[in-house]
Each structure stands twice: as structure tokens, then as C-alpha cells.
Design a protein around this motif. Sequence first.
Motif, PDB file in Angstrom:
ATOM      1  N   GLU A 195      -5.592  -1.819   1.651  1.00  0.00           N
ATOM      2  CA  GLU A 195      -4.234  -1.421   1.335  1.00  0.00           C
ATOM      3  C   GLU A 195      -4.050   0.086   1.485  1.00  0.00           C
ATOM      4  O   GLU A 195      -2.933   0.580   1.520  1.00  0.00           O
ATOM      5  CB  GLU A 195      -3.882  -1.853  -0.091  1.00  0.00           C
ATOM      6  N   LEU A 196      -5.149   0.811   1.522  1.00  0.00           N
ATOM      7  CA  LEU A 196      -5.078   2.264   1.659  1.00  0.00           C
ATOM      8  C   LEU A 196      -5.436   2.720   3.063  1.00  0.00           C
ATOM      9  O   LEU A 196      -4.787   3.586   3.632  1.00  0.00           O
ATOM     10  CB  LEU A 196      -6.029   2.933   0.654  1.00  0.00           C
ATOM     11  N   PHE A 197      -6.490   2.146   3.615  1.00  0.00           N
ATOM     12  CA  PHE A 197      -7.011   2.608   4.885  1.00  0.00           C
ATOM     13  C   PHE A 197      -6.870   1.519   5.948  1.00  0.00           C
ATOM     14  O   PHE A 197      -7.130   0.347   5.670  1.00  0.00           O
ATOM     15  CB  PHE A 197      -8.478   3.001   4.746  1.00  0.00           C
ATOM     16  N   PRO A 198      -6.508   1.917   7.160  1.00  0.00           N
ATOM     17  CA  PRO A 198      -6.295   0.936   8.235  1.00  0.00           C
ATOM     18  C   PRO A 198      -7.598   0.447   8.826  1.00  0.00           C
ATOM     19  O   PRO A 198      -7.912   0.677   9.976  1.00  0.00           O
ATOM     20  CB  PRO A 198      -5.475   1.732   9.260  1.00  0.00           C
ATOM     21  N   ALA A 199      -8.402  -0.237   8.002  1.00  0.00           N
ATOM     22  CA  ALA A 199      -9.724  -0.656   8.452  1.00  0.00           C
ATOM     23  C   ALA A 199      -9.680  -1.868   9.366  1.00  0.00           C
ATOM     24  O   ALA A 199     -10.524  -2.040  10.223  1.00  0.00           O
ATOM     25  CB  ALA A 199     -10.604  -0.969   7.237  1.00  0.00           C
ATOM     26  N   VAL A 225       1.482   6.957  -1.714  1.00  0.00           N
ATOM     27  CA  VAL A 225       2.346   8.052  -2.150  1.00  0.00           C
ATOM     28  C   VAL A 225       1.895   8.591  -3.505  1.00  0.00           C
ATOM     29  O   VAL A 225       1.920   9.799  -3.746  1.00  0.00           O
ATOM     30  CB  VAL A 225       3.820   7.587  -2.212  1.00  0.00           C
ATOM     31  N   PHE A 226       1.444   7.703  -4.401  1.00  0.00           N
ATOM     32  CA  PHE A 226       0.965   8.153  -5.703  1.00  0.00           C
ATOM     33  C   PHE A 226      -0.250   9.067  -5.547  1.00  0.00           C
ATOM     34  O   PHE A 226      -0.330  10.126  -6.180  1.00  0.00           O
ATOM     35  CB  PHE A 226       0.597   6.954  -6.583  1.00  0.00           C
ATOM     36  N   ILE A 227      -1.206   8.658  -4.707  1.00  0.00           N
ATOM     37  CA  ILE A 227      -2.417   9.456  -4.527  1.00  0.00           C
ATOM     38  C   ILE A 227      -2.084  10.827  -3.957  1.00  0.00           C
ATOM     39  O   ILE A 227      -2.535  11.864  -4.475  1.00  0.00           O
ATOM     40  CB  ILE A 227      -3.414   8.711  -3.613  1.00  0.00           C
ATOM     41  N   ARG A 231       0.819  -1.216   0.000  1.00  0.00           N
ATOM     42  CA  ARG A 231       0.000   0.000   0.000  1.00  0.00           C
ATOM     43  C   ARG A 231       0.851   1.264   0.000  1.00  0.00           C
ATOM     44  O   ARG A 231       0.325   2.349  -0.249  1.00  0.00           O
ATOM     45  CB  ARG A 231      -0.943   0.011   1.203  1.00  0.00           C
ATOM     46  N   ARG A 232       2.133   1.161   0.276  1.00  0.00           N
ATOM     47  CA  ARG A 232       2.970   2.354   0.412  1.00  0.00           C
ATOM     48  C   ARG A 232       3.047   3.131  -0.893  1.00  0.00           C
ATOM     49  O   ARG A 232       2.888   4.350  -0.926  1.00  0.00           O
ATOM     50  CB  ARG A 232       4.373   1.970   0.883  1.00  0.00           C
TER      51      ARG A 232
END
Length: 350
Positions: free
Chosen positions: A215-219, A161-163, A156-157
Motif C-alpha cells: 500500500e506504500l511502495f509499488p512493489a 500523505v500522513f507519513i 494507500r493515498r
Amino acid sequence: MPLATLDIALRGATVALLLVLAASLFRGFGTVLAGRLAAAFALGSVAHAVSYSIGSISQVTIAHAPLIALSTGNVVVFWLFTRALFDETFRLRAWHGLVWAAVAAFSFANCLWIAPAHGGSVRLSIVAVNLIALGFIILAVAQTIASWSSDLVERRRGVRVFIVGAAALYGGLNAILQILWSGGGSEAANTVNSVALAAVVAAISFAMMRVDGAELFPAAPEAQTEPVGADAGADQKLVDALMRLMADERIYRHENISIGTLATKLKIPEYRLRRLINQRLGYRNFNVFLNAHRIAEAKAALADPSQAEVPVITIAMDAGFQSLGPFNRAFKATTGVTPSEYRKLKASAT
């Protein structure tokens, strides 16, 4: 196709895509702070897509001013989003809302009263608003750079960073164009800006569709995978060596300790240590891993009757925290009580 028509078409497509993205984020991750802020940022970007105008110095209408204010305030949301995205312990505070309100209010007042009241200073007003935007974009980029290496979930790193990078690049270029061309409106500049905004929003949407939301949010905690055979034995030896560094050398106390420092001490590649801490120990963030050891030491000290007179800040600093505020927040997030309350509870139990 005339440039004005192309500009309107691109804005319309961008607004539609942003609304879909905001709805998807809120529906899928509305219970996660980073997800809510991402949805809010997408909605604020709708206001920007509708309201921006490169170089325009015409009188702003009462209907247009709130959109410009929301667009300007969206840079604060972007900054908060990057903080929540890379720091799982981050929580919104009342002063964050006050900062957003102050920026939006200044932009609103600037549109309706400040700039019109100082006809010769319209350019200065435009520059002031966009310098504020640049300031928060720089803060967001700095937050990303400072926190990126602490993310232990490898896949997800890059997406994160891309977003952030794409949004920051567009926002920064837009603010610079506004500053350079203030007082000199250009139909071509607006169309180019619309093309850039549509491309960035499409790229971010595409990137988000290609990955799992976790992969984006710590759900939810990352599922741990157990290695087998020789790999399991090698990993266990590394885990044992890492825990000795924590328990015996108390390396978490060291100032500016990094995952690179630990990897060097263990004589393994940094990526392998990331994977080890994430998959074998269950941590998604390196700072959370360090703070777990720091707080464990602090809890022992606070429960020790012989250290009853030792100030809380001394215990925090001894455990590796650099100041009292982060220690208090991390301690309460872990235990549910403040350090002082924890000490009282332990004292009353003896």
C-alpha cells in the motif's frame, strides 16, 4: 526527571526505533527505489536525532560535524523519497547525488570552517543551513501535493500523505526553531524537540505497521478484482466510454488533463473513476495511464514512413507531452529504447 536526562532518553528511544524501521524497510523493500530511499531517510534521521541542538553556537568537534552534515543532507533524501513515493516512473540520476553531496559538504564546511572563521556570523551560518532545509521540505510538500491526486490506489493515498506530512511538519518546525533561537540555546527547547521527534517517529512507525507494504511502495501490480452481476455490466460500460474518450477524442492530448476532468465528462464521482482505472484496467497511477496512450500514439507516428521527417519533439508534443525530457524517459521506460532508436528500428524493418 531533569530535562537533560529526559532529552537523552528520548533521543535514545528514537534512535533505536529508527534503526529498527530502517532495517525493516531495507529487508522488506530493498529492491524498490522508494523503499531504499525510505530506509536511507530513516538512517539520516538517526544522525539528526543524535546531533541536533536548538540554538547552540558552541564549537563543533570533528567527530560531531559528519553527523550534522548527514542530518542536513537528509532533507535531500526526504525530497527524493517523496518523488519516488508518488511517481512510479521516477529514477535516481547522478545529479541527485551531487545535490545531496553539495548540501552535506556545505553543512560540514560550515561546522568546521565557515562559522568558526566568522565568529560574528555564526547565527547567519545557522540560518543559511536551515533555510536550505526548509527549501527542500517545501519542494517535498509541493511534490506530494502535485502528485497525490494521481495515485489510483485509494487505501494507500492517506497513509502516504500522513507519513510525508508528519515528517515535513517536524522538519519544518525544527528548522524554524533553529532559525529563531540561533544564538540562544535552550535546554527546554531541546527537550520539546526530542518529544516531538519521538512522537513523529512513533506515529509513522505505527502507521506503517498497520498497513501492507504494497500500500506504500509499488512493489507489485495491484491485484485486479472482477465485479459481478449488474456492477460488472455498469463498470464495463464506463470502461468502454473511457476508452472512447481516449481513442476518439484523444483527451490525453489536452493540457493539464486531470482525473477530475475525466470524471466530469463521464458523469461519475472521481473516486469511482480511480477505482475503475485501478481495478479494471490495472493502473496504479493516473499519469502512467495517460502516458500509456500518449506513447502508443507516439510509437505509431514514429513507425509511420510518411512522418519520417517529423521531429521527435513535434510527435511528443502532439501526443500530449509538455516537453522532450519527460517524453524520452517515459518512452524508454516503456519500450527499452529511445524514440530515435525506435524510429530507426522500425525503418530498418520495412
